[in-house]
Design a protein around this motif. Structure first.
Motif, mmCIF file in Angstrom:
data_model
loop_
_atom_site.group_PDB
_atom_site.id
_atom_site.type_symbol
_atom_site.label_atom_id
_atom_site.label_comp_id
_atom_site.label_asym_id
_atom_site.label_seq_id
_atom_site.Cartn_x
_atom_site.Cartn_y
_atom_site.Cartn_z
ATOM 1 N N LEU A 169 0.821 -1.213 0.000
ATOM 2 C CA LEU A 169 0.000 0.000 0.000
ATOM 3 C C LEU A 169 0.853 1.260 0.000
ATOM 4 O O LEU A 169 0.599 2.204 -0.752
ATOM 5 N N THR A 170 1.889 1.278 0.837
ATOM 6 C CA THR A 170 2.723 2.478 0.948
ATOM 7 C C THR A 170 3.995 2.402 0.103
ATOM 8 O O THR A 170 4.563 3.423 -0.272
ATOM 9 N N GLY A 171 4.461 1.189 -0.169
ATOM 10 C CA GLY A 171 5.746 1.010 -0.832
ATOM 11 C C GLY A 171 6.924 1.093 0.111
ATOM 12 O O GLY A 171 8.069 0.872 -0.296
ATOM 13 N N TRP A 172 6.686 1.394 1.384
ATOM 14 C CA TRP A 172 7.767 1.548 2.347
ATOM 15 C C TRP A 172 8.294 0.193 2.815
ATOM 16 O O TRP A 172 7.596 -0.813 2.774
ATOM 17 N N SER A 173 9.529 0.195 3.309
ATOM 18 C CA SER A 173 10.120 -1.013 3.876
ATOM 19 C C SER A 173 9.333 -1.458 5.095
ATOM 20 O O SER A 173 8.994 -0.644 5.957
ATOM 21 N N SER A 174 9.057 -2.743 5.173
ATOM 22 C CA SER A 174 8.402 -3.279 6.364
ATOM 23 C C SER A 174 9.269 -4.310 7.074
ATOM 24 O O SER A 174 9.184 -4.472 8.289
ATOM 25 N N HIS A 175 10.119 -5.006 6.336
ATOM 26 C CA HIS A 175 10.942 -6.071 6.898
ATOM 27 C C HIS A 175 12.177 -6.205 6.019
ATOM 28 O O HIS A 175 12.083 -6.157 4.784
ATOM 29 N N MET A 176 13.349 -6.346 6.614
ATOM 30 C CA MET A 176 14.591 -6.466 5.854
ATOM 31 C C MET A 176 15.439 -7.610 6.380
ATOM 32 O O MET A 176 15.436 -7.909 7.577
ATOM 33 N N GLN A 177 16.168 -8.245 5.460
ATOM 34 C CA GLN A 177 17.211 -9.202 5.808
ATOM 35 C C GLN A 177 18.521 -8.690 5.218
ATOM 36 O O GLN A 177 18.547 -8.200 4.086
ATOM 37 N N VAL A 178 19.597 -8.798 5.977
ATOM 38 C CA VAL A 178 20.902 -8.391 5.475
ATOM 39 C C VAL A 178 21.926 -9.483 5.757
ATOM 40 O O VAL A 178 21.910 -10.110 6.819
ATOM 41 N N ASP A 179 22.787 -9.734 4.784
ATOM 42 C CA ASP A 179 23.970 -10.584 4.942
ATOM 43 C C ASP A 179 25.174 -9.694 4.715
ATOM 44 O O ASP A 179 25.405 -9.234 3.586
ATOM 45 N N ARG A 201 8.490 14.450 0.634
ATOM 46 C CA ARG A 201 8.352 14.660 -0.807
ATOM 47 C C ARG A 201 7.933 13.416 -1.576
ATOM 48 O O ARG A 201 8.134 13.314 -2.780
ATOM 49 N N GLY A 202 7.373 12.441 -0.904
ATOM 50 C CA GLY A 202 6.804 11.289 -1.584
ATOM 51 C C GLY A 202 7.793 10.323 -2.179
ATOM 52 O O GLY A 202 7.399 9.417 -2.929
ATOM 53 N N GLY A 203 9.075 10.436 -1.872
ATOM 54 C CA GLY A 203 10.086 9.558 -2.450
ATOM 55 C C GLY A 203 10.670 8.608 -1.432
ATOM 56 O O GLY A 203 11.799 8.792 -0.984
ATOM 57 N N GLY A 204 9.931 7.590 -1.029
ATOM 58 C CA GLY A 204 10.423 6.635 -0.047
ATOM 59 C C GLY A 204 10.276 7.147 1.364
ATOM 60 O O GLY A 204 9.529 8.096 1.628
ATOM 61 N N SER A 205 11.006 6.528 2.295
ATOM 62 C CA SER A 205 10.871 6.918 3.698
ATOM 63 C C SER A 205 12.151 6.610 4.457
ATOM 64 O O SER A 205 13.003 5.865 3.989
ATOM 65 N N THR A 206 12.251 7.202 5.638
ATOM 66 C CA THR A 206 13.254 6.794 6.617
ATOM 67 C C THR A 206 12.508 6.072 7.730
ATOM 68 O O THR A 206 11.548 6.607 8.291
ATOM 69 N N ALA A 207 12.946 4.845 8.014
ATOM 70 C CA ALA A 207 12.249 4.016 8.993
ATOM 71 C C ALA A 207 13.110 3.802 10.229
ATOM 72 O O ALA A 207 14.331 3.637 10.122
ATOM 73 N N GLU A 221 18.284 3.013 11.726
ATOM 74 C CA GLU A 221 17.454 3.562 10.661
ATOM 75 C C GLU A 221 17.689 2.842 9.340
ATOM 76 O O GLU A 221 18.784 2.356 9.063
ATOM 77 N N ASP A 222 16.648 2.818 8.524
ATOM 78 C CA ASP A 222 16.750 2.457 7.117
ATOM 79 C C ASP A 222 16.388 3.696 6.317
ATOM 80 O O ASP A 222 15.236 4.123 6.307
ATOM 81 N N GLN A 223 17.382 4.293 5.676
ATOM 82 C CA GLN A 223 17.144 5.502 4.886
ATOM 83 C C GLN A 223 16.920 5.081 3.431
ATOM 84 O O GLN A 223 17.849 4.943 2.646
ATOM 85 N N ASP A 224 15.675 4.868 3.096
ATOM 86 C CA ASP A 224 15.261 4.323 1.802
ATOM 87 C C ASP A 224 14.676 5.452 0.953
ATOM 88 O O ASP A 224 13.463 5.589 0.815
ATOM 89 N N ILE A 225 15.566 6.284 0.397
ATOM 90 C CA ILE A 225 15.141 7.502 -0.300
ATOM 91 C C ILE A 225 15.214 7.289 -1.809
ATOM 92 O O ILE A 225 16.232 6.835 -2.334
ATOM 93 N N TRP A 226 14.126 7.645 -2.513
ATOM 94 C CA TRP A 226 14.008 7.428 -3.949
ATOM 95 C C TRP A 226 13.719 8.747 -4.664
ATOM 96 O O TRP A 226 13.258 9.704 -4.048
ATOM 97 N N HIS A 227 13.955 8.755 -5.965
ATOM 98 C CA HIS A 227 13.388 9.805 -6.806
ATOM 99 C C HIS A 227 11.866 9.610 -6.785
ATOM 100 O O HIS A 227 11.374 8.495 -6.997
#
Length: 242
Positions: A169-179, A201-207, A221-227
């Motif tokens: 619905l939002t396109g934002w990160s909800s769950h992440m896995q990292v190696d 500005r509607g380009g992703g989010s900081t979570a 934080e997850d800084q998931d910033i997009w155009h």
């Protein structure tokens, strides 16, 4: 995978004479005339799919006096010319070249880049590229650090990866896995759950993320910033799948 090879030429056209401007040695690296750190040598390949109006480039720039390479692969079609609108784009900058004697006639560009193999001098080459890090939802981690046992080290971006699960619905990160793998070879696997978000500005989010580190819990934080235009296209695709 991208596989490309220029078409062959007649036997007569491949003959090398005193008047030929290039020779077989030109398939290899050239010696720098001085120690200028900006001296560069490139390997550049293009392909197209006319019926789909698709063009593509594979380009590697070697700064041999610095032992680094910057490479990029991109594919475009009529829907847009800006980087955010391309069908595909990937780039890695200033990747260390650790091979003491790299051979441009048979090379795989480090850091996940494409490969070049000479089949016939000055005429036929096989170019291959496979983005295995996006396979099964995994994406490369191009920059970051690992803090472990009180020591910070830069991540090895050729070995670190992430998988991001998004709210459709939002396109934002909800769950992440990292190696994670750092330049010393230390590793860390972790899972993160988004606790809250801020969007500008509607380009992703900081979570704000709650990270499960195995025996410990961490916050960050997850800084998931997009155009914004690119983010809107991604969100539309998520909602269409749903």
């Amino acid at each position: 995978m991208v596989r490309a090879a220029p078409s062959g030429a007649t036997a007569a056209a491949t003959q090398i004479t005193a008047d030929t401007p290039f020779g077989p040695e030109d398939d290899q690296f050239h010696r720098s005339p001085d120690d200028n750190p900006y001296w560069a040598e490139t390997t550049w390949w293009s392909f197209n799919i006319p019926e789909r109006k698709i063009g593509g480039w594979l380009h590697g720039q070697f700064n041999t006096n610095r032992d680094t390479v910057t490479w990029r692969v991109y594919v475009w079609d009529p829907r847009g010319a800006e980087q955010s609108d391309l069908r595909y784009f990937r780039m890695a900058t200033d990747v260390p070249v650790t091979d003491p004697a790299p051979d441009l006639r048979d090379i795989t560009i480090p850091g996940g880049g494409f490969s070049v193999k000479m089949i016939r001098p000055l005429r036929d080459y096989e170019i291959e590229f496979e983005d295995s890090a996006d396979a099964a939802g995994w994406a490369p981690l191009n920059h970051g650090w690992l803090l472990q046992d009180g020591r910070f080290e830069l991540l090895d971006k050729s070995a670190s990866r992430m998988k991001n699960y998004r709210d459709p619905l939002t396109g934002w990160s909800s769950h992440m896995q990292v190696d994670l793998v750092d330049v010393r070879g230390r590793t860390l696997g972790a899972e993160g759950i988004a606790a809250s978000h801020i969007c500008e500005r509607g380009g992703g989010s900081t979570a704000l993320m709650r990270w499960d580190l195995g025996s410990e819990i961490g916050w960050g934080e997850d800084q998931d910033i997009w155009h914004p235009k690119h983010f809107a296209r991604m969100r539309d695709a998520l909602q269409a799948v749903r």
